[in-house]
Design a protein around this motif. Structure first.
Motif, PDB file in Angstrom:
ATOM      1  N   ARG A   1     -87.905 -84.382 -32.558  1.00 30.78           N
ATOM      2  CA  ARG A   1     -88.528 -84.312 -33.877  1.00 30.78           C
ATOM      3  C   ARG A   1     -88.711 -82.878 -34.347  1.00 30.78           C
ATOM      4  O   ARG A   1     -89.329 -82.647 -35.392  1.00 30.78           O
ATOM      5  N   PHE A   2     -88.197 -81.926 -33.581  1.00 32.08           N
ATOM      6  CA  PHE A   2     -88.361 -80.518 -33.933  1.00 32.08           C
ATOM      7  C   PHE A   2     -86.996 -79.845 -34.022  1.00 32.08           C
ATOM      8  O   PHE A   2     -86.069 -80.208 -33.273  1.00 32.08           O
ATOM      9  N   PRO A   3     -86.836 -78.885 -34.897  1.00 32.25           N
ATOM     10  CA  PRO A   3     -85.555 -78.175 -34.986  1.00 32.25           C
ATOM     11  C   PRO A   3     -85.335 -77.282 -33.765  1.00 32.25           C
ATOM     12  O   PRO A   3     -86.286 -76.864 -33.096  1.00 32.25           O
ATOM     13  N   THR A   4     -84.094 -77.007 -33.492  1.00 34.19           N
ATOM     14  CA  THR A   4     -83.750 -76.128 -32.374  1.00 34.19           C
ATOM     15  C   THR A   4     -83.607 -74.699 -32.876  1.00 34.19           C
ATOM     16  O   THR A   4     -83.507 -74.447 -34.078  1.00 34.19           O
ATOM     17  N   GLY A   5     -83.565 -73.787 -31.936  1.00 33.14           N
ATOM     18  CA  GLY A   5     -83.247 -72.414 -32.271  1.00 33.14           C
ATOM     19  C   GLY A   5     -81.746 -72.188 -32.174  1.00 33.14           C
ATOM     20  O   GLY A   5     -80.943 -73.108 -32.279  1.00 33.14           O
ATOM     21  N   LEU A   6     -81.361 -70.953 -31.956  1.00 27.17           N
ATOM     22  CA  LEU A   6     -79.953 -70.611 -31.821  1.00 27.17           C
ATOM     23  C   LEU A   6     -79.448 -71.103 -30.466  1.00 27.17           C
ATOM     24  O   LEU A   6     -80.044 -70.829 -29.428  1.00 27.17           O
ATOM     25  N   LEU A   7     -78.352 -71.858 -30.479  1.00 35.38           N
ATOM     26  CA  LEU A   7     -77.776 -72.420 -29.260  1.00 35.38           C
ATOM     27  C   LEU A   7     -76.364 -71.877 -29.061  1.00 35.38           C
ATOM     28  O   LEU A   7     -75.582 -71.776 -30.006  1.00 35.38           O
ATOM     29  N   MET A   8     -76.051 -71.547 -27.826  1.00 34.26           N
ATOM     30  CA  MET A   8     -74.700 -71.151 -27.463  1.00 34.26           C
ATOM     31  C   MET A   8     -74.100 -72.259 -26.606  1.00 34.26           C
ATOM     32  O   MET A   8     -74.616 -72.592 -25.537  1.00 34.26           O
ATOM     33  N   LEU A   9     -73.016 -72.840 -27.097  1.00 36.30           N
ATOM     34  CA  LEU A   9     -72.377 -73.981 -26.435  1.00 36.30           C
ATOM     35  C   LEU A   9     -71.050 -73.537 -25.837  1.00 36.30           C
ATOM     36  O   LEU A   9     -70.249 -72.870 -26.495  1.00 36.30           O
ATOM     37  N   GLN A  10     -70.802 -73.916 -24.593  1.00 35.26           N
ATOM     38  CA  GLN A  10     -69.511 -73.639 -23.976  1.00 35.26           C
ATOM     39  C   GLN A  10     -69.104 -74.824 -23.113  1.00 35.26           C
ATOM     40  O   GLN A  10     -69.947 -75.532 -22.561  1.00 35.26           O
ATOM     41  N   ASP A  11     -67.794 -75.023 -23.022  1.00 38.26           N
ATOM     42  CA  ASP A  11     -67.246 -76.114 -22.230  1.00 38.26           C
ATOM     43  C   ASP A  11     -66.420 -75.521 -21.107  1.00 38.26           C
ATOM     44  O   ASP A  11     -65.649 -74.573 -21.314  1.00 38.26           O
ATOM     45  N   ARG A  12     -66.547 -76.078 -19.941  1.00 40.82           N
ATOM     46  CA  ARG A  12     -65.804 -75.568 -18.794  1.00 40.82           C
ATOM     47  C   ARG A  12     -64.423 -76.222 -18.749  1.00 40.82           C
ATOM     48  O   ARG A  12     -64.310 -77.451 -18.717  1.00 40.82           O
ATOM     49  N   VAL A  13     -63.378 -75.426 -18.739  1.00 43.24           N
ATOM     50  CA  VAL A  13     -62.010 -75.921 -18.676  1.00 43.24           C
ATOM     51  C   VAL A  13     -61.255 -75.120 -17.626  1.00 43.24           C
ATOM     52  O   VAL A  13     -61.555 -73.942 -17.392  1.00 43.24           O
ATOM     53  N   PRO A  14     -60.264 -75.720 -16.957  1.00 39.16           N
ATOM     54  CA  PRO A  14     -59.439 -74.966 -16.005  1.00 39.16           C
ATOM     55  C   PRO A  14     -58.679 -73.851 -16.717  1.00 39.16           C
ATOM     56  O   PRO A  14     -58.337 -73.966 -17.906  1.00 39.16           O
ATOM     57  N   TYR A  15     -58.391 -72.792 -15.991  1.00 44.49           N
ATOM     58  CA  TYR A  15     -57.755 -71.627 -16.618  1.00 44.49           C
ATOM     59  C   TYR A  15     -56.363 -71.943 -17.134  1.00 44.49           C
ATOM     60  O   TYR A  15     -55.876 -71.286 -18.057  1.00 44.49           O
ATOM     61  N   VAL A  16     -55.690 -72.969 -16.549  1.00 45.82           N
ATOM     62  CA  VAL A  16     -54.327 -73.287 -17.001  1.00 45.82           C
ATOM     63  C   VAL A  16     -54.322 -73.899 -18.392  1.00 45.82           C
ATOM     64  O   VAL A  16     -53.271 -73.960 -19.040  1.00 45.82           O
ATOM     65  N   LEU A  17     -55.484 -74.363 -18.860  1.00 44.67           N
ATOM     66  CA  LEU A  17     -55.567 -74.955 -20.197  1.00 44.67           C
ATOM     67  C   LEU A  17     -55.921 -73.935 -21.269  1.00 44.67           C
ATOM     68  O   LEU A  17     -55.911 -74.266 -22.453  1.00 44.67           O
ATOM     69  N   GLY A  18     -56.232 -72.727 -20.877  1.00 40.84           N
ATOM     70  CA  GLY A  18     -56.577 -71.719 -21.867  1.00 40.84           C
ATOM     71  C   GLY A  18     -57.940 -71.117 -21.586  1.00 40.84           C
ATOM     72  O   GLY A  18     -58.616 -71.461 -20.610  1.00 40.84           O
ATOM     73  N   PRO A  19     -58.385 -70.207 -22.446  1.00 42.14           N
ATOM     74  CA  PRO A  19     -59.698 -69.566 -22.248  1.00 42.14           C
ATOM     75  C   PRO A  19     -60.844 -70.557 -22.441  1.00 42.14           C
ATOM     76  O   PRO A  19     -60.706 -71.574 -23.116  1.00 42.14           O
ATOM     77  N   ARG A  20     -61.965 -70.235 -21.833  1.00 41.07           N
ATOM     78  CA  ARG A  20     -63.136 -71.109 -21.938  1.00 41.07           C
ATOM     79  C   ARG A  20     -63.700 -71.044 -23.358  1.00 41.07           C
ATOM     80  O   ARG A  20     -64.036 -69.972 -23.854  1.00 41.07           O
ATOM     81  N   PRO A  21     -63.793 -72.175 -24.041  1.00 41.00           N
ATOM     82  CA  PRO A  21     -64.291 -72.161 -25.436  1.00 41.00           C
ATOM     83  C   PRO A  21     -65.796 -71.932 -25.499  1.00 41.00           C
ATOM     84  O   PRO A  21     -66.559 -72.506 -24.713  1.00 41.00           O
ATOM     85  N   ARG A  22     -66.206 -71.108 -26.445  1.00 47.16           N
ATOM     86  CA  ARG A  22     -67.624 -70.829 -26.670  1.00 47.16           C
ATOM     87  C   ARG A  22     -67.927 -70.938 -28.159  1.00 47.16           C
ATOM     88  O   ARG A  22     -67.138 -70.482 -28.983  1.00 47.16           O
ATOM     89  N   PHE A  23     -69.080 -71.511 -28.473  1.00 48.13           N
ATOM     90  CA  PHE A  23     -69.488 -71.692 -29.860  1.00 48.13           C
ATOM     91  C   PHE A  23     -70.962 -71.318 -29.999  1.00 48.13           C
ATOM     92  O   PHE A  23     -71.749 -71.521 -29.065  1.00 48.13           O
ATOM     93  N   VAL A  24     -71.311 -70.789 -31.159  1.00 43.60           N
ATOM     94  CA  VAL A  24     -72.696 -70.472 -31.491  1.00 43.60           C
ATOM     95  C   VAL A  24     -73.155 -71.471 -32.544  1.00 43.60           C
ATOM     96  O   VAL A  24     -72.576 -71.558 -33.637  1.00 43.60           O
ATOM     97  N   LEU A  25     -74.168 -72.234 -32.202  1.00 41.86           N
ATOM     98  CA  LEU A  25     -74.708 -73.244 -33.109  1.00 41.86           C
ATOM     99  C   LEU A  25     -76.008 -72.718 -33.703  1.00 41.86           C
ATOM    100  O   LEU A  25     -76.956 -72.397 -32.972  1.00 41.86           O
ATOM    101  N   ASP A  26     -76.042 -72.656 -35.009  1.00 42.70           N
ATOM    102  CA  ASP A  26     -77.256 -72.216 -35.693  1.00 42.70           C
ATOM    103  C   ASP A  26     -78.313 -73.308 -35.601  1.00 42.70           C
ATOM    104  O   ASP A  26     -78.087 -74.374 -35.025  1.00 42.70           O
ATOM    105  N   ARG A  27     -79.416 -73.019 -36.161  1.00 33.39           N
ATOM    106  CA  ARG A  27     -80.554 -73.954 -36.121  1.00 33.39           C
ATOM    107  C   ARG A  27     -80.128 -75.367 -36.510  1.00 33.39           C
ATOM    108  O   ARG A  27     -79.533 -75.594 -37.558  1.00 33.39           O
ATOM    109  N   VAL A  28     -80.412 -76.320 -35.599  1.00 30.34           N
ATOM    110  CA  VAL A  28     -80.095 -77.730 -35.836  1.00 30.34           C
ATOM    111  C   VAL A  28     -81.387 -78.446 -36.178  1.00 30.34           C
ATOM    112  O   VAL A  28     -82.337 -78.473 -35.370  1.00 30.34           O
ATOM    113  N   GLU A  29     -81.431 -79.029 -37.356  1.00 32.22           N
ATOM    114  CA  GLU A  29     -82.646 -79.685 -37.819  1.00 32.22           C
ATOM    115  C   GLU A  29     -82.917 -80.938 -36.992  1.00 32.22           C
ATOM    116  O   GLU A  29     -82.049 -81.449 -36.288  1.00 32.22           O
ATOM    117  N   ALA A  30     -84.123 -81.443 -37.092  1.00 28.16           N
ATOM    118  CA  ALA A  30     -84.496 -82.652 -36.366  1.00 28.16           C
ATOM    119  C   ALA A  30     -83.609 -83.817 -36.800  1.00 28.16           C
ATOM    120  O   ALA A  30     -83.463 -84.093 -37.989  1.00 28.16           O
TER     121      ALA A  30
END
Length: 470
Positions: free
Chosen positions: A114-143
Motif C-alpha cells: 500500500r506504499f510506493p517504493t523508492g528507486l529500485l535497481m533490477l538485474q537478471d542473472r544470465v549465463p555469459y554465453v547469452l550476453g551481458p547481465r541486464p540491469r534496469f533502474v526502476l523509478d518510484r513505483v506507486e502502490a
C-alpha cells in the motif's frame, strides 16, 4: 523489500514472509555488509576524526567525526528495515529458440503493498554465453503499480541455459548502503540446433507419399474373419459389424485397411573420437544440425520417427518400438527430440555396435545416418546396418576436410581406412546411399546429392550412385 518469487514463470507471486525471515538472519552484520565504498569511507573517516578529537582534545572535531560515522550507519538501518512487497515475473518469447537466433525476455514488477517504493535497481542473472547481465533502474513505483522491461538474449551454442533469479538492489538517497534481494525462481531457455528446410526428394523408404519401408496391416475381408473394434463417435454406421455386436453386447465396427505410418530412424554418431574441432562450426555441430533438420522434415512429411545414437539410446522411445510422431503427438515428439539434441554431447563409445543391436531386422523403414570418421571395424558394422532397414542414407563427414590430421591412430587394434572414398565404397557396396560431407556444406544440398546418388545420377565428383534404398 523484495519478496521471493514462486510459481510458474508467467505468474510468479511474492512471498515476503519467507524472504523476510531469511533477511533477518544476521541482523546488523547483514546491514553493515551492504555498505558501499562511500559508506565505508564515511565510517572510517568518522572513526578517525573521533580518535583524533580525543587525542587532541578538540570537541568540535569529535562532533564532526560522530556525524560522519553515524550517517552511513543510519542509512544502513533505514535500507535494511525497508519493507517493499514486490512481485516479479519473467516470460520468455520464445522459450525454445534455434542457435544463432534471438529470444526476448520480458520482466514485470508489481508493487503489491500500500506504499510506493523508492528507486529500485533490477538485474537478471544470465549465463555469459547469452550476453551481458541486464540491469534496469526502476523509478518510484506507486502502490499497486507495475513496471515492465525487456531484454534480448542470443547464443550460437545450443544448450539449456538458466535465467534468473531476479535480483533487486535497494539504495539509500545518499548512496551509503546497497542491499540485494533475490527472488526464488528461475526459467530455462533452450537453444536447439539450427534446422535447415530440406527439399522434398524421394529417397529410399518412400513411395507414393507413404514409404517402401512401411509395413501395412491389412484387415481381413471375409465376413467371418473380420477384425472388429468398438464403435467410436463419428464412425460410419455402414461399417457396423452386427455379428460381433450381438456377440459382445456393444456396438462394433469393421476395421478399415489402415497401413502403418512410414518409419524413419535418424542415427547420430556422437563418438568424440569420430569428430574434429569444437564450436558452432565444427563437424559434430553440423551432424547435430543435420539430424535435427531430417527429423523435422520427416515429421512434416507424416513419418513416424526415432532418434538413435551410437550408444543405442533412442528418443522419444514412447512405445516398445521407440517410434513416435503420429497424429497430434508429432509436435510433442519433435519438441522432445529437439530438446535432446540441444544438450547431446560426445559419447565415450568406440564403436557402432550398440546402435546396430538397437535396430530390428527389416522393420526400421528409412535409416538416415550422420557418421563421423570410421575405421575398418566401424565401417563393417555400419555396412551391416543396411540389412536391418528398408532404405539407408549415410552422410559421412570427412575428418580430413574438417580439420582432423590425415592419419588417425587405430581404435581398439583395428586398422584405419585408407580414405574417405574407401569408406564410401564399402557403404555403397552394402546398399547404402552414401555421400561425403565437406566442410561448410549445406544440409539441403547434401540432401539433394543423396537423392542424385540414389537415382544413379553422376555427381560433380564423377561418381555414380548405386541406387541404394530404392
Amino acid at each position: 523489500m523484495a519478496g521471493a518469487a514462486a510459481g510458474p514463470p508467467e505468474a510468479e507471486h511474492d512471498d515476503p514472509e519467507g524472504r523476510g525471515a531469511r533477511a533477518e538472519h544476521g541482523g546488523a552484520r547483514t546491514a553493515l555488509a551492504g555498505l558501499t565504498t562511500r559508506g565505508r569511507s564515511f565510517l572510517a573517516a568518522g572513526i578517525a576524526a573521533a580518535i583524533c578529537a580525543y587525542v587532541l582534545g578538540q570537541p568540535d572535531l569529535l562532533r564532526v567525526g560522530l556525524l560522519l560515522a553515524v550517517l552511513p550507519l543510519v542509512c544502513a538501518a533505514v535500507v535494511y528495515r525497508t519493507r517493499y512487497r514486490v512481485a516479479g515475473s519473467r516470460r520468455l518469447s520464445p522459450a525454445r529458440v534455434p542457435a544463432g537466433s534471438e529470444a526476448r525476455v520480458h520482466l514485470r514488477m508489481d508493487n503489491v503493498s500500500r506504499f510506493p517504493t523508492g528507486l529500485l535497481m533490477l538485474q537478471d542473472r544470465v549465463p555469459y554465453v547469452l550476453g551481458p547481465r541486464p540491469r534496469f533502474v526502476l523509478d518510484r513505483v506507486e502502490a499497486g503499480g507495475r513496471r515492465e522491461v525487456s531484454y534480448r538474449v542470443r547464443s550460437d551454442l545450443r544448450g539449456r541455459y538458466p535465467l534468473g533469479p531476479l535480483q533487486l538492489r535497494l539504495n539509500d538517497p545518499f548512496g551509503m548502503c546497497e542491499l540485494t534481494r533475490s527472488f526464488s525462481t528461475h526459467d530455462t531457455l533452450t537453444v536447439v540446433p539450427r534446422v535447415e528446410p530440406l527439399p522434398p526428394v524421394r529417397l529410399g523408404g518412400e513411395a507414393q507419399g507413404y514409404g517402401e519401408g512401411r509395413q501395412r496391416s491389412l484387415a481381413l475381408a471375409g465376413e467371418d474373419d473380420a477384425i472388429p473394434r468398438g464403435y467410436r463417435y463419428g464412425d460410419d454406421l455402414r461399417r457396423v459389424h452386427w455379428r460381433s455386436t450381438a456377440r459382445y453386447g456393444e456396438l462394433m465396427v469393421r476395421r478399415e485397411e489402415q497401413p502403418q505410418r512410414s518409419r524413419c530412424t535418424v542415427l547420430l554418431d556422437t563418438r568424440g573420437l569420430a569428430y574434429a574441432g569444437a564450436g558452432p562450426d565444427s563437424s559434430f555441430e553440423w551432424a547435430v544440425s543435420g539430424a535435427a533438420s531430417v527429423l523435422v522434415h520427416m515429421l512434416e512429411r507424416g513419418f513416424s520417427v526415432r532418434l538413435l545414437t551410437d550408444t543405442g539410446t533412442s528418443v522419444p522411445g514412447e512405445g516398445s518400438d521407440g517410434f513416435s510422431g503420429a497424429g497430434q503427438g508429432s509436435a510433442d515428439a519433435a519438441g522432445l527430440m529437439m530438446d535432446t539434441l540441444a544438450v547431446v554431447d560426445h559419447s565415450d563409445g568406440t564403436g557402432l555396435s550398440p546402435a546396430y543391436d538397437a535396430l530390428r531386422g527389416g522393420t526400421e523403414g528409412l535409416l538416415v545416418a550422420f557418421l563421423g570418421d570410421l575405421d575398418e571395424a566401424d565401417a563393417a558394422v555400419a555396412a551391416r546396418m543396411r540389412q536391418r532397414s528398408g532404405g539407408a542414407v549415410a552422410f559421412l563427414l570427412d575428418g580430413d576436410g574438417w580439420g582432423r590430421e590425415p592419419q588417425r591412430e587405430p581404435i581398439g587394434g583395428s586398422r584405419p581406412m585408407k580414405g574417405q572414398e574407401e569408406r564410401l565404397r564399402l557403404l555403397r557396396e552394402a546398399g547404402w546411399t552414401a555421400v561425403s560431407v565437406p566442410r561448410g556444406a549445406s544440409t539441403a544440398e547434401m540432401w539433394r546429392q543423396a537423392d542424385r546418388e540414389r537415382s544413379g545420377v553422376v555427381t560433380p565428383g564423377g561418381t555414380r550412385g548405386t541406387g541404394a534404398g530404392s
